[in-house]
Every structure is written in structure tokens, then in C-alpha cells.
Write a protein that holds these residues in place. Structure first.
Motif, short mmCIF file in Angstrom:
data_model
loop_
_atom_site.label_atom_id
_atom_site.label_comp_id
_atom_site.label_asym_id
_atom_site.label_seq_id
_atom_site.Cartn_x
_atom_site.Cartn_y
_atom_site.Cartn_z
N ASP A 56 16.96 3.32 -11.93
CA ASP A 56 16.31 4.24 -12.88
C ASP A 56 14.85 3.87 -13.10
OD1 ASP A 56 18.67 5.55 -13.11
OD2 ASP A 56 19.30 4.52 -14.95
N MET A 57 14.54 2.56 -13.06
CA MET A 57 13.17 2.12 -13.33
C MET A 57 12.24 2.42 -12.15
SD MET A 57 14.00 -1.52 -15.17
CE MET A 57 12.25 -1.96 -15.13
N TYR A 58 12.73 2.25 -10.93
CA TYR A 58 11.86 2.36 -9.76
C TYR A 58 12.14 3.60 -8.92
CZ TYR A 58 10.55 -2.44 -10.76
OH TYR A 58 10.09 -3.56 -11.36
N GLY A 59 13.15 4.34 -9.26
CA GLY A 59 13.54 5.46 -8.39
C GLY A 59 12.69 6.69 -8.58
N GLY A 60 12.07 6.89 -9.76
CA GLY A 60 11.30 8.11 -10.02
C GLY A 60 9.93 8.08 -9.37
N GLU A 61 9.31 9.28 -9.23
CA GLU A 61 7.99 9.35 -8.61
C GLU A 61 6.92 8.82 -9.55
OE1 GLU A 61 7.35 13.35 -7.56
OE2 GLU A 61 8.90 13.43 -6.00
N ASP A 62 7.16 9.01 -10.85
CA ASP A 62 6.14 8.60 -11.82
C ASP A 62 6.50 7.30 -12.49
OD1 ASP A 62 4.88 10.95 -11.23
OD2 ASP A 62 5.89 12.06 -12.87
N SER A 63 7.38 6.50 -11.84
CA SER A 63 7.81 5.27 -12.50
C SER A 63 6.67 4.30 -12.67
CB SER A 63 8.95 4.64 -11.69
OG SER A 63 8.51 4.34 -10.39
N ASP A 64 5.74 4.25 -11.68
CA ASP A 64 4.62 3.31 -11.83
C ASP A 64 3.73 3.71 -12.98
OD1 ASP A 64 5.61 1.96 -9.70
OD2 ASP A 64 4.30 2.95 -8.21
N ARG A 65 3.46 5.03 -13.07
CA ARG A 65 2.60 5.45 -14.19
C ARG A 65 3.28 5.25 -15.53
NH1 ARG A 65 1.73 9.68 -10.56
NH2 ARG A 65 3.12 11.07 -11.75
N ASP A 66 4.60 5.50 -15.57
CA ASP A 66 5.30 5.31 -16.83
C ASP A 66 5.32 3.85 -17.21
OD1 ASP A 66 5.71 7.96 -16.86
OD2 ASP A 66 7.77 7.88 -16.06
N GLY A 93 25.59 0.22 -6.35
CA GLY A 93 26.63 0.16 -7.38
C GLY A 93 26.05 0.18 -8.79
N PRO A 94 26.96 0.17 -9.80
CA PRO A 94 26.52 0.30 -11.21
C PRO A 94 25.69 -0.88 -11.70
CG PRO A 94 28.87 -0.19 -11.06
CD PRO A 94 28.42 0.08 -9.68
N ARG A 95 25.80 -2.05 -11.06
CA ARG A 95 25.03 -3.20 -11.56
C ARG A 95 23.54 -3.02 -11.32
NH1 ARG A 95 28.70 -8.47 -9.83
NH2 ARG A 95 30.61 -7.82 -10.94
N PHE A 96 23.16 -2.21 -10.33
CA PHE A 96 21.74 -2.00 -10.02
C PHE A 96 21.25 -0.64 -10.51
CE2 PHE A 96 23.29 -5.12 -7.04
CZ PHE A 96 22.27 -6.07 -7.01
N LYS A 97 22.06 0.00 -11.41
CA LYS A 97 21.67 1.34 -11.89
C LYS A 97 20.39 1.28 -12.71
CE LYS A 97 23.55 5.36 -14.33
NZ LYS A 97 22.32 5.56 -15.12
N LYS A 98 20.24 0.21 -13.52
CA LYS A 98 19.03 0.11 -14.34
C LYS A 98 17.79 0.02 -13.47
CE LYS A 98 16.99 -0.22 -18.34
NZ LYS A 98 16.98 0.91 -19.28
N GLU A 107 0.85 -1.19 0.00
CA GLU A 107 0.00 0.00 0.00
C GLU A 107 0.89 1.24 0.00
OE1 GLU A 107 -2.53 -0.19 3.35
OE2 GLU A 107 -3.61 -1.98 2.67
N GLY A 108 0.53 2.19 -0.84
CA GLY A 108 1.28 3.44 -0.91
C GLY A 108 2.54 3.31 -1.75
N ASN A 109 3.27 4.40 -1.88
CA ASN A 109 4.50 4.42 -2.67
C ASN A 109 5.66 3.89 -1.85
OD1 ASN A 109 3.18 5.54 -4.86
ND2 ASN A 109 3.51 7.63 -4.12
N GLN A 110 6.49 3.08 -2.49
CA GLN A 110 7.66 2.51 -1.81
C GLN A 110 8.92 3.24 -2.26
OE1 GLN A 110 7.96 -1.68 -2.19
NE2 GLN A 110 9.90 -1.83 -1.11
N ASP A 111 9.83 3.47 -1.36
CA ASP A 111 11.05 4.21 -1.66
C ASP A 111 12.13 3.24 -2.14
OD1 ASP A 111 13.04 5.99 -1.91
OD2 ASP A 111 13.33 6.35 0.24
N TYR A 112 12.57 3.44 -3.42
CA TYR A 112 13.60 2.57 -4.00
C TYR A 112 14.93 3.30 -4.16
CZ TYR A 112 9.80 -0.60 -5.25
OH TYR A 112 8.73 -1.46 -5.23
N ASP A 113 15.11 4.37 -3.44
CA ASP A 113 16.35 5.12 -3.61
C ASP A 113 17.57 4.35 -3.15
OD1 ASP A 113 14.90 7.16 -4.66
OD2 ASP A 113 14.77 8.29 -2.76
N TYR A 114 17.36 3.38 -2.27
CA TYR A 114 18.52 2.63 -1.76
C TYR A 114 19.19 1.81 -2.86
CZ TYR A 114 15.14 -1.22 -1.68
OH TYR A 114 14.20 -2.14 -2.02
N LEU A 115 18.46 1.61 -4.00
CA LEU A 115 19.08 0.84 -5.09
C LEU A 115 20.27 1.57 -5.69
CD1 LEU A 115 15.89 -0.48 -6.94
CD2 LEU A 115 17.40 -1.74 -5.40
#
Length: 772
Positions: A762-772, A754-759, A742-750
Motif C-alpha cells: 500500500d505504501m509503495y504500490g501507488g503512483e503518487d506514493s513518493d509525493r504522498d 501475502g498479507p504480511r507485505f500488504k502494508k 532513476e525513474g519510477n520503480q514498480d512495487y506491484d510484486y509486493l
């Protein structure tokens, strides 16, 4: 009867001669004509008579003329009746027209008198001459209207230039009408003319062509000896002074200045200088040279034959850092001096030329034009084999980096330290494969990479004794059955890929196990060959048809390398001269009494027997291994794929992991159903596992039991045990679980992983990632 001589009496005008006197009688004696001092039959007549009446010539008269008109005078000859008219009654002769002596100067006429009644001549026909008396009616005429002449400049006074000629049509034998005198009307004081010959001569000394080149002279020719009243004619003479080398070349200025970049290649023109010479043609040809100066060996000057200019060119490479200013003394001289004018002074001139060198950014310069490096072929990788040195010739002394042109080292065997130019090995060397390597090293300025230079580096690989000698050829050696002891049956030689500096030296001997061979011996010939000798008399093919003779070959370099070559010696039948006749097995069997057909039959029987044995063995094995399951689900030959994606660790409905942790819950060992059992093995029960045993240990133990179980499936079956491992510190990343949050989850810890989890960040770090 008295004889009387009768003649004509011709009365001439006062300008002519007196008439002829007649003849008279004297006492019966013959009268003789008195001889006068002139000829009666020649007289003169003025030409170009312009009086109002016709010009009187003379009168014909005979003594037979009584004045009664019975006689008739007739005139014939040149011009009679047209130019000259006679009165037939009186004999008077007149000129009917003006006469021109230049057209005809002499007329021959004949006169006679006839009796009008009888028509007979009363006197014989007499001939006389009329000469036209000349008057000065023609002016002198030159042979040409215009004359052209030339004379070298600086000629002395009285030098002949040209002769002009005038002619007068008047009579030269009568008076001065045809006497011509020459005079100069125009051209003084430079020229004069001889009044009698018409030769034009110079009148002034040292006339210079450079001051005046063309002269026009007018010459007059006058008759009557040049007296008043004489007629005259004129002509024009164009006189040209030709050039002589009487002027030396002269520079218009005493010094010149040019500049040149230090990168100018030899032969590059820097500028032109020119010395002026007022002469023309070959007299003005100039040759330039450098007589002295500190740049005489650095620069050169050549002459442009078309413009007579001196071209300053670069002779050698310039270096701003070495010298920035050069001074040349240039000399210009005539190539065709005239010895007559050498006293006027030296026919050459000098000028100074200053050349300044301009600094430019030059590429690095290597210390040598090329490098030769020698390296042993056993050099280790990474070892330094040599060094190249280059430096910036400019005053700035920019830093330089080195590199290897990889087009010359495609195998990347060599490398270089960019800072100091040291070459080192990147791969091992093999002299036998490539004895020479030619590479190119590039030196580049760090501050200006466009400035670079190249140098060839020749790398010679020095030989190391790393190859053992071996037989030079494959030898097919045989020994005759009737051979004697000590007989040479083969000479062998060796080759070596190495190239020792002192040449090859090989040694041959038997291997230690065959040091004393009862049948053959090896004799080293000390010339890199060896002889194979027999040691006994006679050999038997029936006992031994082939001998194997191992020979060791040593070289003489360090470290010593050796190899063993085995020589196969066949025993053959030979004739008395040692020529081989047969070495085959057939020749051995024929003496035993078996024919070729019998041998073939024996071989066929053996082959058939072997085939039957193989078939029987194969059928027996197939009966033992016949499987119970003959469908396509046979686990030995098929892999069954289930495309089912589990729900992850949280999906407890699809699989109960507790079953894996309970060793008592697994199925009992069962007998294989896909193969007919030959022996019923007693099922081994394994020791119970503790409740908290790890799944990984569990799988490893089951694998070990499966490998040691004789009732396990055959080797072409696949037994799979899956184990995921412990829980992840990231917890579940399943998208199925994310739907339940329930609610928005914070994925900034990804982003911190390191660089292996950069993708994923980018997919889950934005506020509008779910809508996109």
C-alpha cells in the motif's frame, strides 16, 4: 203564708226544645213541677249560621218579673258577653258570632236575675248547657298526601297492598257527616279498594314487573256515606312491583366463535359471552359452565359478577400441530331459582362456542424437562458424555443448533456439538473438587435465532479411586522409657478424598524394609484404624531419642491406592502411671553435671568460631578476584550501547565483511586484562579456515572456542556474535538505496507476497506514493 216555687222560663227557638213550665198554687197544697221528656238545662245551636241577623238562642224569664223593668238578667260562663249576648231587660239570648263545632262543641252558661233596686238575686243562679249542632262542613282528609307501597310481581288477585285512612272532623254521632266511604278514581283495572277499610288490593292476576313496574293509584274518601252532596278528599298511592325470579336466562345467539394463538398461556381470556335475564338483583345472577365438548379440558369459563358475563379462558397449553378446532357447550343458569316458578321450565340455557387455534412460530422443545448425566471423573478430554434432543414443534420443522450457556460453565469444561446436541469434555474432571456441574443448554432455530429455549443439564461426576489414603491427623507420638512390650502407644486412622460406593476400607502395615521392626509393630484393627505397639521392654533417650516408623496405608477400591506415612515416636520420661514428664534434650544433659550457664557459654563460643572462619574465607577470595579495571567501563558489569544504524548489505564503507571471511586476519588471542592472571595459559591456535567458509559456521566455532577457553571473561560478561544470513530474494529494501535509482520503480510484486507485505504494497504500490 203560702209558699211558691219560682223558676226560670227559657223560651227556645223552634229548632230547640220547649221552655220550662212555671209552678202554680192549688188549694194550699204544694205544687210540684211537671217533669217533661227533655232536660230544661240543655239545648242545641246550629253552627256556622250565615243569616242576616244574630241567631236567637232562647229567653230567660222568672215569675218575679212583673214587666216593670225592676229585674235585671245576667249571663255568665263560656262565651258570655262575647259569643252569647243577653238582653238584661227581657232575658233574650242571642249568638253574636258564627260558631264552629270543630273548635268548641259545648258551652256551659249560668243565668241569674237581680233586683235593680236592692241588687239582690230574686232567683238562685241556674246553670245550663248550649251544644253546637254539627253540620257537614269538613271534608275527609287522608293521613298522608302520598303513599308508597310495593308488592311482588305475579301476585294473586286480592293480595293486599296497603291500607289508606281518611278522617272527618265532623260529628260522627250526628248524622252521616263523618261517615267516610273509599273509592278508586285511578288505577283500575289493576287495583281495587275496600270502601269501608281503605285496603288496596290487586285486581288482576300475574302482573309482570318486566312489562310494567310502576303504578299510580288515586283513592277518594267521601263523607255522608258516599251520598250526593257529601264532601270528599283524595290521596295518591305509588305502587311498585318488586322482582321475582320468574324469567330464565337466555343467550341471544345459539353459537359463538373465538380464536386463540397456540402460545396463549393458561388463564389468558379469549372472549366474553352473555345470557340475558330480564330479572334484576340476585334473581338475575348467572353462573356459566362448560357442560360438554371436546375442549372441556383445554378451556374454562368464569363468571364476571359485575357484568354477569362468561369469560372463556385457556386452561392448558394449546398445540396447533395437534388440534386446530375445539367445540364447547356452554350452559348459563340462575344461581337463585324460585321454586314457585319451576313449572315454567328449566331456568338455564345453552349455547355452542367454537375456538380455532392459530399457528405461531414456536421455540424448540426438548424431549425432557431436564437431563441428568453421569460421567466418570477419569473420562478423557473430547469424550462424549451424553446428548440432549430438541425439535421444532412447528410444521416447518426448522433445523436446530445447540450451544452451552457459558454463564453456567465459566471454566469451559463442557462443550456441545451444535448439530446433534452431543455433550463432550473440554477439560479433565475432578470429583473431589466439584462433584456436580449444573449447566444450561440452549437450542436455537437456525432460520429464526429469536426462537430459542433452554434446558438444565445436571452432570454428576462419578468417583474413581484416584487418591491414596493418608493419616487423618498429625500424630505426636511418644513412648515411655519404662514401657513394657506389647503396650499400645498410639492409635492412628486414615482419610481418603474418594467416596467408594461401599464405603472406605483401609489397611495398615509396615513398609517391607521394616516388616519386622525390633522396637514397634503395627496392628490393624480392621475398623480403619491401627494400633502402634511396643515390642520390647524399656527405651533409652540417651541412646535413641526419636524413632521414625514408616507405615503403608492401603484402600480397598479399584485400582488400589496406597501411601506411606511416617510416624515420629519420641522417647520420653514418664511417671509410674505412664504420664509424660519430659522429652527435651536438656533433661538428658542435666544428669551429666553441666549447668544451663555452661551450655550457653559453649554455644556462644561455637558461634564466634564459625563467624571468624566465614570472614577469613571471604577475604581470601576477594584478593584472588580483584580486577585490573576498576572504572565504570568494566565489561563485567556494563553493556555499552552504540546507536548506529548501518547502511545495509550494500554499505561496504562501514564494515568490511571480507575480514570475517579471512581467518588469518583476526587478532591473535590475547591475555585478559581485567583480571589478575594466576596462570599463564598457552594460547591455542585454531586450524585455518577455508576461504569460502560460511560466516555462520565461523561464529558457531568461535562461540564453542570461547565456551571452552579458561581465559574467557567471567559468566556475567556478554559476548555477542552477529550474523545476518544469506542474501534475500527481494534484494535490498533500504530507503537509502532507493534515492539512487532513476525513474519510477514498480512495487506491484509486493502484493503477491501475502498479507504480511500488504502494508508495504500500500505504501509503495501507488503512483503518487513518493509525493504522498
Amino acid at each position: 203564708m203560702k209558699q211558691t216555687n219560682v223558676g226560670y222560663i227559657i223560651k227556645l227557638p223552634k229548632v230547640g226544645f220547649s221552655s220550662i213550665t212555671g209552678l202554680s198554687e192549688n188549694d194550699g197544697k204544694t205544687l210540684h213541677r211537671t217533669k217533661r221528656g227533655w232536660m230544661w238545662n240543655q239545648f242545641f245551636l246550629l253552627e256556622e249560621y250565615t243569616g242576616p241577623d244574630t241567631q236567637y238562642v232562647g229567653k230567660l224569664h222568672t215569675d218575679q218579673d212583673k214587666g216593670d223593668g225592676n229585674l235585671k238578667y245576667i249571663l255568665t260562663g263560656d262565651g258570655a258577653g262575647s259569643l252569647f249576648i243577653i238582653d238584661e231587660n227581657t232575658g233574650d239570648i242571642h249568638a253574636a258570632k258564627k260558631l264552629d263545632r270543630e273548635e268548641k262543641s259545648l258551652y256551659v252558661l249560668r243565668a241569674k236575675a237581680i233586683d235593680r233596686k236592692t241588687g239582690r238575686q230574686v232567683e238562685p243562679e241556674s246553670e245550663f248547657i248550649i251544644k253546637i249542632h254539627d253540620i257537614n262542613d269538613n271534608e275527609p282528609k287522608f293521613t298522608k298526601d302520598t303513599y308508597t307501597a310495593s308488592i311482588p310481581e305475579m301476585s294473586g288477585v286480592g293480595t293486599s297492598v296497603i291500607q289508606v285512612t281518611a278522617t272527618d272532623a265532623d260529628d260522627a254521632n250526628y248524622g252521616n257527616s263523618a261517615k267516610v266511604v273509599y273509592s278508586i278514581l285511578q288505577g283500575q283495572p289493576y287495583f281495587s279498594v275496600d270502601p269501608e277499610t281503605g285496603i288496596i288490593k290487586t285486581a288482576l292476576p300475574d302482573m309482570s314487573r318486566e312489562n310494567r313496574e310502576q303504578y299510580q293509584v288515586v283513592i277518594q274518601a267521601k263523607d255522608m256515606g258516599g251520598q250526593m252532596g257529601g264532601l270528599s278528599g283524595t290521596t295518591t298511592v305509588n305502587i311498585t312491583l318488586t322482582d321475582v325470579n320468574d324469567n330464565p336466562p337466555r343467550f341471544p345467539q345459539s353459537s359463538y366463535q373465538f380464536s386463540s394463538p397456540e402460545s396463549a398461556a393458561p388463564g389468558t381470556p379469549l372472549g366474553r359471552i352473555k345470557a340475558n335475564d330480564p330479572d334484576v338483583g340476585e334473581n338475575a345472577e348467572i353462573e356459566y359452565s362448560i357442560s360438554s365438548g371436546d375442549g372441556s379440558d383445554m378451556f374454562d369459563i368464569i363468571t364476571d359478577k359485575d357484568t354477569q358475563e362468561g369469560i372463556i379462558t385457556v386452561k392448558k397449553h394449546l398445540d396447533f400441530e395437534n388440534k386446530v378446532l375445539y367445540t364447547l357447550k356452554v350452559e348459563a343458569s340462575n344461581t337463585h331459582p324460585d321454586p314457585r316458578f319451576l313449572q315454567l321450565g328449566p331456568f338455564k340455557d345453552t349455547a355452542f362456542v367454537k375456538i380455532s387455534v392459530e399457528d405461531i412460530d414456536e421455540p424448540p422443545v426438548f424431549s425432557r424437562p431436564w437431563y441428568l448425566i453421569e460421567v466418570d471423573e477419569d473420562a478423557k478430554e473430547g469424550s462424549i458424555i451424553g446428548q440432549v434432543v430438541a425439535q421444532d414443534p412447528d410444521i416447518a420443522k426448522n433445523a436446530i443448533k445447540y450451544s452451552v450457556d457459558r454463564h453456567t460453565d465459566l471454566d469451559r469444561i463442557f462443550n456441545i456439538y451444535s448439530g446433534n446436541g452431543s455433550l463432550f469434555l473440554s477439560k479433565p474432571l475432578d470429583r473431589e473438587e466439584t462433584p456436580w456441574h449444573n449447566i444450561t443448554v440452549i437450542a436455537t432455530e437456525i432460520n429464526n435465532p429469536k426462537q430459542s429455549s433452554q434446558i438444565p443439564v445436571f452432570i454428576r461426576i462419578l468417583d474413581i479411586n484416584d487418591h491414596a489414603p493418608e493419616f487423618a491427623n498429625y500424630y505426636e507420638t511418644f513412648v515411655c522409657e519404662n514401657a513394657k512390650a506389647g503396650q499400645l502407644i498410639q492409635t492412628v486412622s486414615a482419610i481418603d478424598k474418594d467416596q467408594p460406593p461401599r464405603g472406605h476400607k483401609f489397611f495398615f502395615e509396615l513398609v517391607p524394609e521394616f516388616a519386622v521392626h525390633p522396637n514397634f509393630s503395627v496392628v490393624d484393627n480392621k475398623d480403619n484404624t491401627a494400633g502402634i505397639m511396643t515390642r520390647r521392654n524399656g527405651y533409652s533417650r540417651s541412646k535413641t531419642s526419636t524413632y521414625l516408623l514408616p507405615i503403608i496405608i492401603f484402600d480397598n477400591d479399584y485400582p488400589i491406592q496406597s501411601s506411606t506415612g511416617t510416624l515420629t515416636i519420641r522417647v520420653c520420661a514418664c511417671d509410674s502411671r505412664g504420664n509424660m514428664q519430659s522429652c527435651s534434650a536438656e533433661a538428658l544433659l542435666l544428669p551429666a553435671g553441666l549447668s544451663t550457664g555452661a551450655l550457653v557459654a559453649i554455644l556462644l563460643c561455637i558461634i564466634i568460631l564459625l563467624v571468624l572462619i566465614v570472614l577469613f574465607t571471604a577475604l581470601k577470595r576477594q584478593r584472588k578476584k580483584e580486577p585490573l579495571i576498576l572504572s565504570k567501563d568494566d565489561v563485567r558489569d556494563n553493556i555499552v550501547t552504540y546507536n548506529d544504524e548501518g547502511g545495509g548489505e550494500e554499505d561496504t564503507q562501514a564494515f568490511d565483511i571480507g575480514t570475517l571471511r579471512n581467518p588469518e586476519a583476526r587478532e591473535e588471542s590475547k591475555i585478559r586484562r581485567d583480571v589478575i592472571p594466576e596462570t599463564i595459559f598457552q594460547i591455542r591456535r585454531t586450524a585455518p579456515l577455508w576461504e569460502n567458509i560460511d560466516v555462520q559456521d565461523f561464529i558457531h566455532r568461535r562461540l564453542k572456542e570461547n565456551d571452552s577457553d579458561p581465559a574467557a571473561p567471567p559468566y556475567d560478561s556478554l559476548a555477542t556474535y552477529a550474523y545476518e544470513g544469506n542474501d534475500s530474494i527481494a534484494n535490498s529494501l533500504s530507503s537509502l538505496e532507493s534515492l539512487t535509482t532513476e525513474g519510477n520503480q514498480d512495487y506491484d510484486y509486493l502484493s503477491d507476497w501475502g498479507p504480511r507485505f500488504k502494508k508495504l504494497a500500500d505504501m509503495y504500490g501507488g503512483e503518487d506514493s513518493d509525493r504522498d
